[in-house]
Design a protein around this motif. Structure first.
Motif, PDB file in Angstrom:
ATOM      1  N   LYS A 277       3.918   1.463  -1.088  1.00 56.32           N
ATOM      2  CA  LYS A 277       4.566   1.531  -2.397  1.00 56.32           C
ATOM      3  C   LYS A 277       3.614   2.104  -3.443  1.00 56.32           C
ATOM      4  CE  LYS A 277       7.218  -1.341  -5.609  1.00 56.32           C
ATOM      5  NZ  LYS A 277       7.689  -2.716  -5.918  1.00 56.32           N
ATOM      6  N   LYS A 278       2.350   1.691  -3.361  1.00 59.52           N
ATOM      7  CA  LYS A 278       1.343   2.198  -4.297  1.00 59.52           C
ATOM      8  C   LYS A 278       1.129   3.695  -4.097  1.00 59.52           C
ATOM      9  CE  LYS A 278      -3.405   1.343  -5.864  1.00 59.52           C
ATOM     10  NZ  LYS A 278      -4.637   0.541  -5.641  1.00 59.52           N
TER      11      LYS A 278
ATOM     12  N   GLU B  68       3.954   5.546  -5.588  1.00 57.85           N
ATOM     13  CA  GLU B  68       3.867   5.571  -7.052  1.00 57.85           C
ATOM     14  C   GLU B  68       2.826   6.589  -7.507  1.00 57.85           C
ATOM     15  OE1 GLU B  68       4.576   4.628 -11.060  1.00 57.85           O
ATOM     16  OE2 GLU B  68       5.731   4.417  -9.215  1.00 57.85           O
TER      17      GLU B  68
ATOM     18  N   GLU C 227       0.833  -1.207   0.000  1.00 59.45           N
ATOM     19  CA  GLU C 227       0.000   0.000   0.000  1.00 59.45           C
ATOM     20  C   GLU C 227       0.866   1.255   0.000  1.00 59.45           C
ATOM     21  OE1 GLU C 227      -3.415   2.079   2.819  1.00 59.45           O
ATOM     22  OE2 GLU C 227      -2.981  -0.053   3.060  1.00 59.45           O
TER      23      GLU C 227
END
Length: 515
Positions: A222-223, A226, A220
């Motif tokens: 990392k998302k 991004e 989560e």
């Protein structure tokens, strides 16, 4: 699983079948007769039953755009398809079919209840968009991997799940596994999950759950990173300085420069100038956004003020009209009636003149606002371009200085090579260039040309994009926004005036006839 109608010829969902289904499920008795005579628009149908019809393929449902409930159970459907237009579907029953692969559900983002009981599904997949799912039935399928159930964790609203009569249900740990890893569930296989069962399941799988929750948290984060990166990149693109906050331009210069890579050194000043371009671009982008915002606020303010004046004039006229119409109803003398109608028509003309005058005034006002805005934006864009070109001129100067130093150093290294005074540490690629003076000079010149071309291309890209942005925005304002608004306003005024004239003409005729 065999069915009584398996030997029957597969049916096709055609218009005739759909009409029949809609009529059978629509209003009855007198209301039904009227509906049948007038015809029912498929776009208005909310619920549709197509069960027990031996349907093989889902087709021809594209007109049912308002459909919220669809029943396709007890058929011989092999593939989920043809549902892309049913974006309002909330309830879908595909139980007792021959479906092997979960697919074709991407468009059904409002779906809350999905039944796929008694099919041939072996993997839970391709349901990522069904985030509103509350109820899911996948009982009596070919699900055998308990690990696959973790896919359902993405459905935070899922409260009721039926998985009974699947191969993995025979495993001793089945229920505890489901309860432990799908902790949002309230009901499993038609039974309420009590607190004691939940606590026991979580305790049994505590280590695995902790690891899973940790991994989900990392994914989560990392998302989110991004998403943040992509938003930043979009901002940088809008400011025309993407990838300028680091060595990217310098790297591009050497990426296609094979010879230069053998000689390159990272000049810190070059990267520093690129960072200055990046910071400057973001500041200027904010200025342009603020200017655009102020422009539209000014436009809306002018429109609103003009509209209020026009509405006040219309309200005054409406109040006057009521009195006139009451007065006309009492007049029996034809000449007096004609005279009063003539006076009223003159007042209508005066209203038209006033409203059209307001519109002309607004057009002139907006034209002046647009001209000022265009001048300001051209100044901002010109200033931006001049500064960007100045920064990139610094990049060219640094590249020239770098090229001159590299040439001087290379000649010195070449002389050492000729005297066999070089260290053994230099690369083999560099040794190949140290053949003679012409070879090294040509390699450096070629490298220099590539670098200058990259800088030129970057300048052309930035200048072209911002000029195209300004041109497109101004064309849209001049040609689309303002012309469309003006035409609509003129049409509204003319339609209202025509209505007022028709109204008094009809009244005059009636009065004249009575007279």
């Amino acid at each position: 699983m065999s069915r009584l109608y398996d030997t029957v010829e597969p049916a096709v969902i055609d218009e005739e079948m759909l009409k029949k289904a809609v009529e059978e499920q629509g209003p009855k008795e007198e209301a039904g007769k009227i509906a049948k005579q007038e015809g029912i628009d498929f776009k208005d149908v909310l619920s549709l039953r197509l069960d027990f019809l031996n349907v093989l393929k889902i087709d021809n449902l594209w007109e049912f755009t308002a459909l919220t409930k669809l029943q396709l159970d007890n058929n011989i459907i092999e593939k989920i398809e043809g549902l892309d237009e049913l974006v309002n579907l909330v309830w879908l029953d595909l139980s007792f079919n021959n479906i092997e692969v979960l697919d074709g559900l991407d468009a059904l983002t409002k779906l809350e209840d999905l039944t796929l009981y008694s099919n041939r599904i072996s993997t839970i997949e391709n349901m990522d968009n069904l985030l509103n799912l509350h109820v899911l039935s996948l009982g009596r399928n070919n699900l055998s991997e308990l690990e696959n159930l973790r896919y359902l964790r993405r459905f935070k609203k899922l409260k009721t799940l039926n998985l009974s009569d699947n191969p993995f249900c025979k495993q001793d740990e089945y229920k505890q596994y489901v309860i432990a890893f799908l902790s949002n569930l309230d009901f499993l296989d038609y039974r309420l999950i009590d607190q004691q069962s939940r606590e026991a399941a979580i305790e049994r799988y505590q280590v695995s759950r902790d690891e899973m929750l940790h991994n989900e948290k990392q994914a989560e984060l990392k998302k989110e990173e991004e998403i943040k990166r992509m938003k930043g990149l979009e901002l940088h693109k809008a400011a025309y300085v993407e990838m300028m906050d680091g060595p990217d331009l310098f790297d591009q210069m050497y990426r296609e420069d094979v010879e230069g890579q053998k000689l390159s050194e990272m000049p810190e000043k070059f990267v520093a100038v690129c960072s200055q371009i990046f910071d400057f671009g973001l500041v200027e982008h904010k200025k342009r956004e603020e200017e655009v915002k102020q422009f539209w606020e000014c436009v809306e303010e002018a429109k609103q003020e003009n509209k209020e004046i026009g509405m006040k004039a219309i309200d005054n006229f409406t109040n006057m009209k009521k009195k006139v119409l009451q007065e006309l109803a009492q007049i029996s003398d034809q000449k007096m009636l004609e005279q009063r109608v003539s006076e009223y028509n003159k007042q209508i003309t005066e209203l038209w003149d006033h409203l059209m005058g307001l519109e002309l005034q607004l057009v002139d006002q907006l034209e002046e606002v647009i001209k000022d805005f265009e001048r300001n934006m051209q100044d901002l864009v010109s200033s931006f371009i001049e500064n960007i070109q100045a920064y990139l001129t610094q990049c060219r100067d640094l590249e020239n200085i770098h090229h001159e130093k590299m040439t001087e150093n290379s000649i010195v290294i070449l002389e050492k090579a000729m005297k066999n005074e070089l260290d053994d540490e230099i690369s083999e690629d560099l040794r190949l260039l140290l053949v003679d003076k012409d070879t090294i000079i040509n390699a450096l010149s070629s490298s220099h040309d590539v670098h200058m071309l990259k800088i030129d291309n970057k300048e052309d890209d930035i200048v072209t994009r911002i000029n195209n942005w300004l041109k497109g925005m101004m064309e849209n304002i001049h040609q689309d926004e303002e012309i469309a608004r003006n035409r609509m306003r003129v049409s509204e005024v003319n339609n209202m005036i025509d209505h007022l004239r028709d109204e008094i003409d009809n009244l005059e005729m009636m009065q004249g006839g009575n007279y």
